[in-house]
Scaffold this motif. Structure first.
Motif: not given
Length: 289
Positions: A150-156, A169-175, A198-206
């Motif tokens: 399970v991953e997210s940002t360091s703030l989350v 795991k705060p891995s989304l800050d760098n990736q 709060n953050m968003t998720v974007w799926l560019p293909q769709y």
């Protein structure tokens, strides 16, 4: 009548031949059984993913098909005597299945993982948490117990830990962008709104945008705002409108999804709330025109 007597060497050759034929026949039968079982699993997976909606027995967990690779998971909990839904995503890629958000609680998260396993016959390889409140992170322990990273940002992560849950795991800050084979999952922090993290998720293909700071069209209020930044929220939505102007589908954290108009509807809801609180929107109107 002449009788042929086999010598020791000939007997060994005959026995070897019989064993070889037997092995070939047995392996052929085994392969047919394996292929039949594998074909059955594949067929079941195809049948399941051809359905538009999949539910568990009591209807507390639902999967609704958006397209072949994107599903919305919706789970229900009771609040003040009402059944309240929370939405998240299930994304299918060549690298496996990925979840966005962890349902209301561990029981529902277990049911969701079970439902996915029964119908997709694949493991969930990872999960993303979009903020620290119960409707996003409630089932995080169940996911971790199922060995789902399970991953997210360091703030989350920080706010999740402060709320009494194990931190992702705060891995989304760098990736912030995940490349799952050909599938791209872009996470983005647009600013404070429903929560500070709060953050968003974007799926560019769709052209699909997901976030828990949007309001469904049937929502005429702003929901629970105990941690909301009401002044920043409309600016955050405008930021998302500018960043993703080609969004075709917008999926909110609760209730029904729709098209790009959910973003302007969300701003209208916030304006109505602010007006009811007699707050000055004149400067905000100037900023976004």
């Amino acid at each position: 009548m002449q009788t042929t007597v086999l010598n020791h060497k000939d007997l060994l050759l005959l026995l070897s031949f019989i064993l070889m034929v037997g092995a070939l026949v047995f392996s052929g039968i085994s392969y047919k059984v394996y292929a039949a079982n594998k074909g059955k699993k594949t067929l079941n997976a195809i049948r399941s993913t051809n359905k538009r909606r999949i539910s568990n027995k009591d209807g507390s967990v639902n999967l609704t098909k958006i397209n072949n690779d994107v599903w919305v998971h919706t789970t229900y909990t009771k609040m003040d005597g009402h059944s309240v839904p929370a939405n998240g995503l299930l994304i299918r890629s060549s690298k496996g299945l990925y979840l966005v958000d962890a349902t209301w609680n561990d029981k529902l998260a277990k049911e969701l993982v079970k439902l996915i396993k029964q119908n997709f016959h694949q493991k969930v390889k990872g999960a993303i948490i979009t903020h620290h409140k119960i409707d996003r992170v409630g089932g995080i322990r169940a996911l971790m117990k199922a060995n789902i990273p399970v991953e997210s940002t360091s703030l989350v992560a920080k706010m999740t830990k402060a709320a009494g849950y194990p931190a992702p795991k705060p891995s989304l800050d760098n990736q912030p962008v995940l490349k799952l084979g050909k599938t791209i999952v872009e996470t983005y922090y647009p600013g404070e709104a429903h929560t500070k993290d709060n953050m968003t998720v974007w799926l560019p293909q769709y052209k699909i945008l997901f976030g828990d700071m949007f309001f469904a069209l049937e929502q005429r209020n702003v929901g629970i705002i105990d941690e909301a930044n009401m002044e920043a929220w409309p600016y955050t939505i405008q930021n998302l409108m500018n960043k993703y102007p080609d969004a075709r589908m917008v999926i909110p954290g609760h209730y029904n999804w729709g098209d790009f108009s959910l973003l302007s509807h969300s701003i209208d809801n916030l304006k109505t709330y602010q007006s009811s609180k007699q707050m000055d929107f004149s400067q905000y109107e100037k900023d976004i025109i």
